[in-house]
Design a protein around this motif. Sequence first.
Motif, PDB file in Angstrom:
ATOM      1  N   ASP A 111       0.814  -1.212   0.000  1.00  0.00           N
ATOM      2  CA  ASP A 111       0.000   0.000   0.000  1.00  0.00           C
ATOM      3  C   ASP A 111       0.846   1.258   0.000  1.00  0.00           C
ATOM      4  O   ASP A 111       0.395   2.324   0.377  1.00  0.00           O
ATOM      5  CB  ASP A 111      -0.932   0.001   1.217  1.00  0.00           C
ATOM      6  N   VAL A 112       2.110   1.146  -0.444  1.00  0.00           N
ATOM      7  CA  VAL A 112       3.023   2.277  -0.488  1.00  0.00           C
ATOM      8  C   VAL A 112       3.157   2.770  -1.920  1.00  0.00           C
ATOM      9  O   VAL A 112       3.357   1.985  -2.842  1.00  0.00           O
ATOM     10  CB  VAL A 112       4.408   1.890   0.067  1.00  0.00           C
ATOM     11  N   SER A 113       3.036   4.086  -2.113  1.00  0.00           N
ATOM     12  CA  SER A 113       3.129   4.673  -3.443  1.00  0.00           C
ATOM     13  C   SER A 113       4.544   4.595  -3.994  1.00  0.00           C
ATOM     14  O   SER A 113       5.525   4.663  -3.243  1.00  0.00           O
ATOM     15  CB  SER A 113       2.684   6.146  -3.391  1.00  0.00           C
ATOM     16  N   THR A 114       4.654   4.460  -5.311  1.00  0.00           N
ATOM     17  CA  THR A 114       5.954   4.467  -5.978  1.00  0.00           C
ATOM     18  C   THR A 114       6.295   5.861  -6.491  1.00  0.00           C
ATOM     19  O   THR A 114       7.144   6.011  -7.363  1.00  0.00           O
ATOM     20  CB  THR A 114       5.951   3.479  -7.162  1.00  0.00           C
ATOM     21  N   LEU A 115       5.638   6.883  -5.960  1.00  0.00           N
ATOM     22  CA  LEU A 115       5.873   8.268  -6.385  1.00  0.00           C
ATOM     23  C   LEU A 115       7.358   8.607  -6.297  1.00  0.00           C
ATOM     24  O   LEU A 115       7.985   8.416  -5.254  1.00  0.00           O
ATOM     25  CB  LEU A 115       5.072   9.220  -5.500  1.00  0.00           C
ATOM     26  N   GLY A 116       7.920   9.073  -7.398  1.00  0.00           N
ATOM     27  CA  GLY A 116       9.337   9.418  -7.419  1.00  0.00           C
ATOM     28  C   GLY A 116       9.637  10.330  -8.592  1.00  0.00           C
ATOM     29  O   GLY A 116       8.751  10.745  -9.342  1.00  0.00           O
ATOM     30  N   GLY A 117      10.934  10.653  -8.787  1.00  0.00           N
ATOM     31  CA  GLY A 117      11.347  11.485  -9.906  1.00  0.00           C
ATOM     32  C   GLY A 117      10.713  12.863  -9.855  1.00  0.00           C
ATOM     33  O   GLY A 117      10.561  13.464  -8.795  1.00  0.00           O
ATOM     34  N   TYR A 155       2.409  -7.396   4.161  1.00  0.00           N
ATOM     35  CA  TYR A 155       3.180  -6.450   3.357  1.00  0.00           C
ATOM     36  C   TYR A 155       2.616  -5.031   3.403  1.00  0.00           C
ATOM     37  O   TYR A 155       2.877  -4.229   2.503  1.00  0.00           O
ATOM     38  CB  TYR A 155       3.272  -6.927   1.900  1.00  0.00           C
ATOM     39  N   THR A 156       1.844  -4.701   4.399  1.00  0.00           N
ATOM     40  CA  THR A 156       1.336  -3.342   4.541  1.00  0.00           C
ATOM     41  C   THR A 156       2.205  -2.574   5.529  1.00  0.00           C
ATOM     42  O   THR A 156       2.950  -3.158   6.316  1.00  0.00           O
ATOM     43  CB  THR A 156      -0.127  -3.331   5.017  1.00  0.00           C
ATOM     44  N   LYS A 157       2.086  -1.260   5.480  1.00  0.00           N
ATOM     45  CA  LYS A 157       2.859  -0.399   6.367  1.00  0.00           C
ATOM     46  C   LYS A 157       1.962   0.690   6.939  1.00  0.00           C
ATOM     47  O   LYS A 157       0.936   1.034   6.359  1.00  0.00           O
ATOM     48  CB  LYS A 157       4.031   0.256   5.620  1.00  0.00           C
ATOM     49  N   THR A 158       2.370   1.219   8.070  1.00  0.00           N
ATOM     50  CA  THR A 158       1.755   2.403   8.646  1.00  0.00           C
ATOM     51  C   THR A 158       2.821   3.490   8.660  1.00  0.00           C
ATOM     52  O   THR A 158       3.927   3.272   9.148  1.00  0.00           O
ATOM     53  CB  THR A 158       1.257   2.140  10.071  1.00  0.00           C
TER      54      THR A 158
END
Length: 242
Positions: A17-23, A85-88
């Motif tokens: 649930d983590v975004s791959t936002l980058g660049g 595989y989730t994160k807070t």
Amino acid sequence: MKNLKLLLLLLIFSSCDVSTLGGKSANDLSKYKATILIETDNKKDDLRRIKVSLSDGDKQIINDEVKILVNNIPMELYVKDELYYTKTSFYTTDSLSKKASYYFEIILPDSTKHALAFIKPQKENDLTKFLIPDAALKSQSFTLKWSHLFTPYRLHFLKRFELPESENNTSTSYDNGVTIDTLRTKKGAYTIPKLYFTDSKNNIDELSITLSREETGLMNIKLINGSSLTFRHNIYKKVVVH
């Protein structure tokens, strides 16, 4: 076998649930959604908690190159691995003294600084007073009173009771439903009828009361729609039931 491992990795990352936002996108404020919570309670001078959560509108953003400031104080990025595989993740701070106002800024990976959100809690709310007895009798109704109410308060209450297990052992439990109502008048009283305390099977020994109000702050209009800043004040009270 290699295909199986590749498929497994794809399943893991697709479920994350983590975004791959980058660049370049990571340096574009319009790619961010911010959810901010400031919470206070009965304590006079300290906040209960303060946190900022970032997402791309769907998945949370975890990027240690993104910095958050509140009143020019850096906040720390907290990340915890959960199951499957989730994160807070969120930004928080140990600087929890109450302030007259709260101004949040974000520093993106390219070092540009942007206004994020602002709120100045209304001083009129400090005048609100609640009178909540310390004890209640099962044979009588229970009444709490208030005055100088400026912002509506949500009232939550539930009863705790002992569950008999055997002659020598007992356990405690809360009733299944939480009763909710909203207090709106400037001055008034709320009565819980004595029927609420009637339970022929269980020994009710405590009433748990929570009063809460909320204010909303201003957000940078460049953020994703739905971004929010909530200032929440809670009052907690445990009432002994005889």
